[in-house]
Motif scaffolding. Structure first.
Motif, PDB file in Angstrom:
ATOM      1  N   ALA A   1       0.531  -1.398   0.072  1.00  0.00           N
ATOM      2  CA  ALA A   1       0.123  -0.147   0.410  1.00  0.00           C
ATOM      3  C   ALA A   1       1.045   1.106   0.601  1.00  0.00           C
ATOM      4  CB  ALA A   1      -0.805  -0.142   1.490  1.00  0.00           C
ATOM      5  N   SER A   2       1.845   1.597   0.861  1.00  0.00           N
ATOM      6  CA  SER A   2       2.821   1.930   0.591  1.00  0.00           C
ATOM      7  C   SER A   2       3.803   2.892  -1.085  1.00  0.00           C
ATOM      8  CB  SER A   2       4.469   2.312   2.007  1.00  0.00           C
ATOM      9  OG  SER A   2       5.145   0.789   1.319  1.00  0.00           O
ATOM     10  N   ILE A   3       3.983   1.398  -1.508  1.00  0.00           N
ATOM     11  CA  ILE A   3       4.084   1.605  -2.745  1.00  0.00           C
ATOM     12  C   ILE A   3       3.058   2.465  -3.616  1.00  0.00           C
ATOM     13  CG2 ILE A   3       5.125   0.930  -4.851  1.00  0.00           C
ATOM     14  CD1 ILE A   3       6.931  -1.446  -2.799  1.00  0.00           C
ATOM     15  N   ILE A   4       2.021   2.074  -2.899  1.00  0.00           N
ATOM     16  CA  ILE A   4       1.238   2.067  -4.449  1.00  0.00           C
ATOM     17  C   ILE A   4       0.405   3.467  -4.056  1.00  0.00           C
ATOM     18  CG2 ILE A   4      -1.275   2.093  -5.148  1.00  0.00           C
ATOM     19  CD1 ILE A   4       0.253  -0.138  -6.040  1.00  0.00           C
ATOM     20  N   ALA A   5       0.833   4.079  -3.005  1.00  0.00           N
ATOM     21  CA  ALA A   5       0.351   5.475  -1.925  1.00  0.00           C
ATOM     22  C   ALA A   5       1.162   6.054  -3.280  1.00  0.00           C
ATOM     23  CB  ALA A   5       0.019   5.488  -0.834  1.00  0.00           C
ATOM     24  N   LYS A   6       2.844   5.661  -2.791  1.00  0.00           N
ATOM     25  CA  LYS A   6       4.001   7.014  -3.306  1.00  0.00           C
ATOM     26  C   LYS A   6       3.634   7.043  -4.587  1.00  0.00           C
ATOM     27  CE  LYS A   6       7.878   9.111  -2.372  1.00  0.00           C
ATOM     28  NZ  LYS A   6       7.922  10.107  -2.040  1.00  0.00           N
ATOM     29  N   VAL A   7       3.894   5.840  -4.855  1.00  0.00           N
ATOM     30  CA  VAL A   7       4.041   6.498  -6.947  1.00  0.00           C
ATOM     31  C   VAL A   7       3.124   6.854  -7.619  1.00  0.00           C
ATOM     32  CG1 VAL A   7       4.164   4.934  -8.455  1.00  0.00           C
ATOM     33  CG2 VAL A   7       5.021   4.128  -7.053  1.00  0.00           C
ATOM     34  N   THR A   8       1.499   7.033  -6.403  1.00  0.00           N
ATOM     35  CA  THR A   8       0.116   7.537  -7.129  1.00  0.00           C
ATOM     36  C   THR A   8       1.009   9.327  -6.760  1.00  0.00           C
ATOM     37  OG1 THR A   8      -1.338   5.892  -6.835  1.00  0.00           O
ATOM     38  CG2 THR A   8      -2.445   7.644  -6.886  1.00  0.00           C
ATOM     39  N   ARG A   9       1.058   9.234  -5.774  1.00  0.00           N
ATOM     40  CA  ARG A   9       1.224  10.738  -5.762  1.00  0.00           C
ATOM     41  C   ARG A   9       2.258  11.729  -6.104  1.00  0.00           C
ATOM     42  NH1 ARG A   9       3.351  14.589  -2.429  1.00  0.00           N
ATOM     43  NH2 ARG A   9       1.879  15.861  -1.474  1.00  0.00           N
ATOM     44  N   ASP A  10       3.689  10.627  -6.396  1.00  0.00           N
ATOM     45  CA  ASP A  10       3.972  11.699  -7.127  1.00  0.00           C
ATOM     46  C   ASP A  10       4.629  11.711  -8.378  1.00  0.00           C
ATOM     47  OD1 ASP A  10       6.027  11.334  -4.928  1.00  0.00           O
ATOM     48  OD2 ASP A  10       7.732   9.776  -5.707  1.00  0.00           O
ATOM     49  N   ARG A  11       3.454  10.893  -9.085  1.00  0.00           N
ATOM     50  CA  ARG A  11       2.746  10.814 -10.229  1.00  0.00           C
ATOM     51  C   ARG A  11       1.806  12.038 -10.055  1.00  0.00           C
ATOM     52  NH1 ARG A  11       1.342   5.008 -12.285  1.00  0.00           N
ATOM     53  NH2 ARG A  11       3.512   4.655 -13.208  1.00  0.00           N
TER      54      ARG A  11
END
Length: 258
Positions: free
Chosen positions: A199-209
Motif C-alpha cells: 500500500a505504501s508503494i501504491i500511495a507513494k507512486v500515485t502521489r508522485d505522479r
C-alpha cells in the motif's frame, strides 16, 4: 549443458533464462578453466543468496497476514498513506489486498526504495493484488479539516474504492476511526507487513505522479523533483512566487510566506 562447446556470452545468455540455477551447474561453471565462467559462477551464487534473503524477508513480513488467515480472515487489506508532511499537493492513501500465495520480492517501505524500484513494484502489485483502492484528499480539504483528518478520510476512501469489502484492515501505525471493520495498527507497518508495504508503494507512486503533473502547471516550483516537500529550493520558490492553489495554506511556513 556442455560448457566447453559454448562461449562465455552464450553461457551467460542461457543461465540468465533460468530463475534458479542448480548446484550441479554452478559447480561445473566454477570448475571451468575460463576466468569469465568462474566469475559468472560467483555472480550466480551471490544472486541466488540475495533471492533467498528476499524470500525470507517476504515471509517474515507476511507473519501478520498469516496469523490473521489462521484466525479465519481472508481479505486482509494493508493501508498506508503518502504525503502527510509536504507543503503542497494532496495526501494519498492506498489499500491493498494480496492473495495468500503471492510472492513479491523486494516489497518494502516505499521510502527505502529507489524511484525506479517503486515503479517496478507498482506494476507487479497492480498485476498480483486481489484488490487495490486509492483515496486522494486535496490541499483545500486538508486546510479545512486538518492533515490528520484528511489522512483518515483518504484511508476510508481507499477502503471504499476496493472492489471487495475487506474483513480486516492492517494500518501503518494508525487506528482508523469511523469504520466498523476489524483492524490493527502495526508499528512501522510499512516495514513489517507485506500488505502495508504494498500500500505504501501504491500511495507513494500515485502521489508522485500527481505532483509530476502539477509540475507542468507550476514549473517554477520544481514539484517533479521534491514532490511538494519543504526543501530549500521549494521554500525559496514560495518566497519569490507565493503559494499556488495546491499549497497547504494552513501549514505554518506556507501561511508565513503567503
Amino acid at each position: 549443458m556442455e560448457l566447453s562447446k559454448l562461449t562465455i556470452k552464450e553461457i551467460k545468455a542461457k543461465v540468465n533464462n533460468f530463475e534458479e540455477i542448480s548446484e550441479d551447474l554452478i559447480e561445473k561453471l566454477a570448475a571451468d578453466s575460463r576466468k569469465g565462467v568462474q566469475k559468472l559462477a560467483r555472480q550466480i551464487v551471490r544472486r541466488q543468496e540475495k533471492r533467498e534473503e528476499a524470500i525470507a524477508k517476504f515471509k517474515k513480513m507476511s507473519r501478520h497476514e498469516d496469523r490473521l488467515r489462521q484466525q479465519g480472515y481472508n481479505l486482509i487489506a494493508g493501508i498506508d498513506e503518502a504525503g502527510r508532511g509536504p507543503l503542497a499537493g494532496p495526501v494519498v492513501a492506498a489499500a491493498v489486498i494480496l492473495p495468500e500465495d503471492t510472492l513479491i520480492l523486494g516489497v518494502d517501505d516505499s521510502k527505502k526504495l529507489s524511484e525506479k524500484k517503486r515503479e517496478e513494484l507498482f506494476a507487479v502489485i497492480q498485476e498480483k493484488a486481489l484488490g487495490i483502492g486509492v483515496g486522494i484528499v486535496d490541499s483545500q480539504t486538508i486546510d479545512r479539516i486538518n492533515i490528520l483528518q484528511a489522512t483518515y478520510q483518504a484511508m476510508r476512501e481507499a477502503v471504499a474504492d476496493l472492489e471487495q469489502v475487506p474483513d480486516y484492515l492492517l494500518i501503518d501505525a494508525e487506528h482508523l476511526p469511523e469504520t466498523d471493520l476489524a483492524q490493527a495498527a502495526i508499528t512501522e507497518g510499512d516495514s513489517n507487513s507485506v500488505s502495508i508495504a504494498a500500500a505504501s508503494i501504491i500511495a507513494k507512486v500515485t502521489r508522485d505522479r500527481i505532483l509530476v503533473d502539477y509540475d507542468q502547471q507550476f514549473p517554477e516550483y520544481n514539484l517533479a523533483q521534491h514532490k511538494g516537500y519543504g526543501t530549500q529550493k521549494h521554500i525559496q520558490a514560495l518566497r519569490e512566487h507565493g503559494p499556488t492553489p495546491i499549497h497547504r495554506t494552513s501549514f505554518k511556513i506556507v501561511k508565513k510566506l503567503s
